[in-house]
Design a protein around this motif. Structure first.
Motif, short mmCIF file in Angstrom:
data_model
loop_
_atom_site.label_atom_id
_atom_site.label_comp_id
_atom_site.label_asym_id
_atom_site.label_seq_id
_atom_site.Cartn_x
_atom_site.Cartn_y
_atom_site.Cartn_z
N ASP A 289 0.83 -1.21 0.00
CA ASP A 289 0.00 0.00 0.00
C ASP A 289 0.87 1.26 0.00
OD1 ASP A 289 0.88 -0.71 2.55
OD2 ASP A 289 -1.00 -0.25 3.56
N TYR B 243 2.56 1.89 -3.28
CA TYR B 243 1.62 2.43 -4.27
C TYR B 243 1.38 3.92 -4.03
CZ TYR B 243 -2.43 3.13 -7.19
OH TYR B 243 -3.29 3.61 -8.15
N PHE B 244 1.21 4.30 -2.77
CA PHE B 244 0.98 5.72 -2.46
C PHE B 244 2.16 6.59 -2.90
CE2 PHE B 244 -1.38 4.01 1.51
CZ PHE B 244 -2.55 3.87 0.80
N THR C 212 -2.32 -5.30 1.55
CA THR C 212 -3.62 -5.38 0.86
C THR C 212 -4.21 -6.78 0.96
OG1 THR C 212 -2.62 -5.87 -1.28
CG2 THR C 212 -3.02 -3.54 -0.77
N THR D 139 -7.15 2.03 -0.81
CA THR D 139 -5.73 2.24 -1.11
C THR D 139 -5.56 2.84 -2.50
OG1 THR D 139 -4.90 0.51 0.37
CG2 THR D 139 -3.55 1.01 -1.55
N LYS E 22 -4.59 7.39 -3.32
CA LYS E 22 -3.50 8.00 -4.07
C LYS E 22 -3.99 9.20 -4.89
CE LYS E 22 0.29 6.52 -7.12
NZ LYS E 22 0.95 5.32 -7.66
#
Lengths: 393, 393
Positions: A113, A116-117, A153, B164, B168
């Motif tokens: 997670d 990805y952010f 996730t 999630t 973003k």
């Protein structure tokens, strides 16, 4: 930040030359003492006896539990945003060493997670790296009975309910002060997920000392979690931290990274590639001509090949001392040092790759390392979810 | 905020007298037109024909799909931080009415996480309210084939991976600008969870028009989600909104709340309690003496008993018009109006409570409304998780 600081260290940026002692003052951690080092298992690990792990918070309760045969755990995670390089893997081999010596519980969270952010990568790309990196982790050879791997996730049924509880304890202004204002709200929330990672062993197994071996730049995550634990809403001890220096990159001392322009030695590199990267790119502490080198000697402090051997890839203290001496005297040449480092790293990687090739399909291998249903329930219950909560059904 | 604003409306605070037209300007939504009202199912619902739902965003695609027998969905949720009062339940009865008329898919998210972040209540207390509130929702009598209930912590295996992805897309500064700087990092993240709620029907079933019937103060949540959908990273249409006025509280016009000092009529109240609360607390638009009332008449606009009948508890338009007329003329007394409102509300609640008593154990009843495993996989896949992602295994 005071004007005299010529370096910046946060979990997301390491810039400038690192003064490790000043980092301790800045973060308020303590140097690892000789007495503490003596409490680590015998035979001691090069990372400890050579001061790569050089600082700590609350390491004593962990070492005491390890020496008394009581429950104790390590949490060491991975952010799967790319292929793993040799700098990424050594904390895991260190964790396995401790597990072999004293039965340490090892918890390995995968923060897919967060990556990805943070990165300009798709969920599919992060997912691919997660699978690849997991195989590298599994190749380390942890004991499935004493090891748990959590993918944020994929284990959201336990990660999110726990992070929900801890998120209430962390103000946005604390996050802003610790990390700077986050770019997106996923990163705002992530410290609650990280706290979940660090408290999870205690929430699954009951209160016991947890140690987090991390590069010094990750220390703020530990401090946010320690503040949550300090509120005593949960029956957990504050996780301790074992802080390491950064493995040098090929281009010189500093933090090795697979994200910037410096080439890294990947866990998947073959022997030829390792030799090629080190011969071409490894920053040398030697002199520019053979004649000068024989006369003036080299500087092992900044020689990356020497640093690799010193940090992780040469077990014998006698040997690393001899190499340093001969290099300083000029009898050992840069090229010879490079060959030794390349040889040891290539040997290490071949063994690692061999174990990785021997693994079965990822899902099957991973299954034995995942939290059981009753461990998930225990963790949620210890976080405050009552037995009749729907999350427990 | 301009100095001339004498009222504040955010999802967390409603203060002052509400000027509903000015709210539309402020939020940039449109008034519901006569043409749009005519496109709602016949027989039309009092909440529509009496302008309780008075504004909208993108309501047309939803109504067109409903009229053409194509997939269309409603999302209407519940934050389980206390017992439900009559103001909480009417959107759900409205959703059921639409489902009965045109087969509307109804998605009902329970934001137990948000309520934990927001209220000074324990996870155990929130869990108890979740169970109680779910029974009230189930008592409405939705069609299990066309209805899904999601509890954020209990369905975290789908809620967190989707949130999630959406987190973003939302900057912390957008959240700060929309809601003010959140008190904790759970609330910072929550807009991503809310976006998950609103996009979930399309992520489970494929792209189709979704409508969100909500009190006007919840509109910012929809706008954050619409901004995510507008980026077209996901194959979803922007959710539409059907915005309602606030059901008056017993103490007068404004937002009915079980959290402040004004008493509310709870879904669990018996006949005697309903009559008692209305007789004692319902704000009256009548005059202070019988003589004055007979001469000058009452004001139905501010009379809470009248408003209750008008909003939800009197089906007949003829009857509400007659009551308003007679009240204005002074021939209908405040006390008589109170008795009528109490009678209708008590009848409604008795029927609701009867259906609730007839339910089996919560877990069993809920099971048929939960997302199936393949629906969870579809939602994650449409959000961008590849089939070989561990979250899909």
């Amino acid at each position: 930040m005071p004007a005299e600081d010529d370096f910046t260290v946060t979990p997301y940026a390491v810039e400038g030359d690192i003064d490790y002692d000043r980092l301790l003052d800045k973060f308020g951690a303590d140097a690892l003492t000789a007495e503490q080092k003596a409490k680590f298992p015998d035979p001691s690990h090069p990372l400890v006896r050579r001061d790569v792990f050089y600082a700590e918070r609350d390491v004593d309760p962990f070492l005491d539990a390890a020496n008394e045969g009581k429950p104790h755990s390590i949490v060491t995670g991975r952010g799967p945003s790319g292929p793993m390089h040799i700098g990424h893997i050594f904390p895991f081999y260190f964790a396995k060493y401790l597990q072999d010596q004293t039965g340490t519980l090892v918890y390995i969270p995968f923060s897919d997670d967060e990556k990805y952010f943070l990165k300009d990568k798709s969920l599919g790309e992060i997912s691919d790296y997660t699978r690849e990196n997991l195989l590298d982790l599994l190749a380390v050879g942890f004991d499935p009975e004493r090891t748990r791997i959590i993918v944020d996730t994929a284990d959201a049924d336990v990660v999110y309910p726990l992070a929900t509880a801890f998120a209430k304890e962390v103000t946005q202004s604390t996050v802003d002060a610790t990390y700077g204002e986050p770019e997106n709200i996923g990163l705002s929330f992530y410290p609650a997920v990280q706290a979940t990672h660090l408290l999870l062993p205690q929430l699954v197994e009951g209160r016991h000392p947890t140690l987090v071996p991390i590069a010094v730049d990750q220390d703020p995550h530990v401090r946010v979690c320690r503040d949550i634990a300090a509120k005593q809403r949960y029956d957990v001890a504050k996780p301790g931290a074992l802080l390491s220096k950064f493995l040098p990159s090929l281009e010189g001392p500093g933090k090795m990274s697979s994200s910037d322009d410096a080439p890294s030695i990947l866990l998947s590199d073959d022997r030829e590639t390792v030799f090629g990267k080190i011969r071409t790119h490894a920053y040398s502490g030697g002199q520019t001509s053979l004649k000068e080198h024989r006369e003036q000697g080299g500087n092992p402090e900044v020689d990356v090949s020497y640093q690799f051997l010193y940090y992780f890839f040469e077990e014998s203290d006698e040997q690393v001392e001899r190499l340093a001496r001969e290099y300083q005297q000029g009898s050992l040449l840069s090229g010879e040092l490079k060959e030794m480092a390349a040889e040891n790293i290539a040997n290490f990687l071949e063994a690692h790759q061999e174990r990785r090739r021997a693994l079965g399909p990822l899902e099957e291998e991973l299954e034995q390392y995942r939290l059981t249903e009753s461990e998930r329930q225990d963790a949620r219950r210890r976080t405050g979810y009552p037995d009749n909560s729907l999350v427990q059904q």
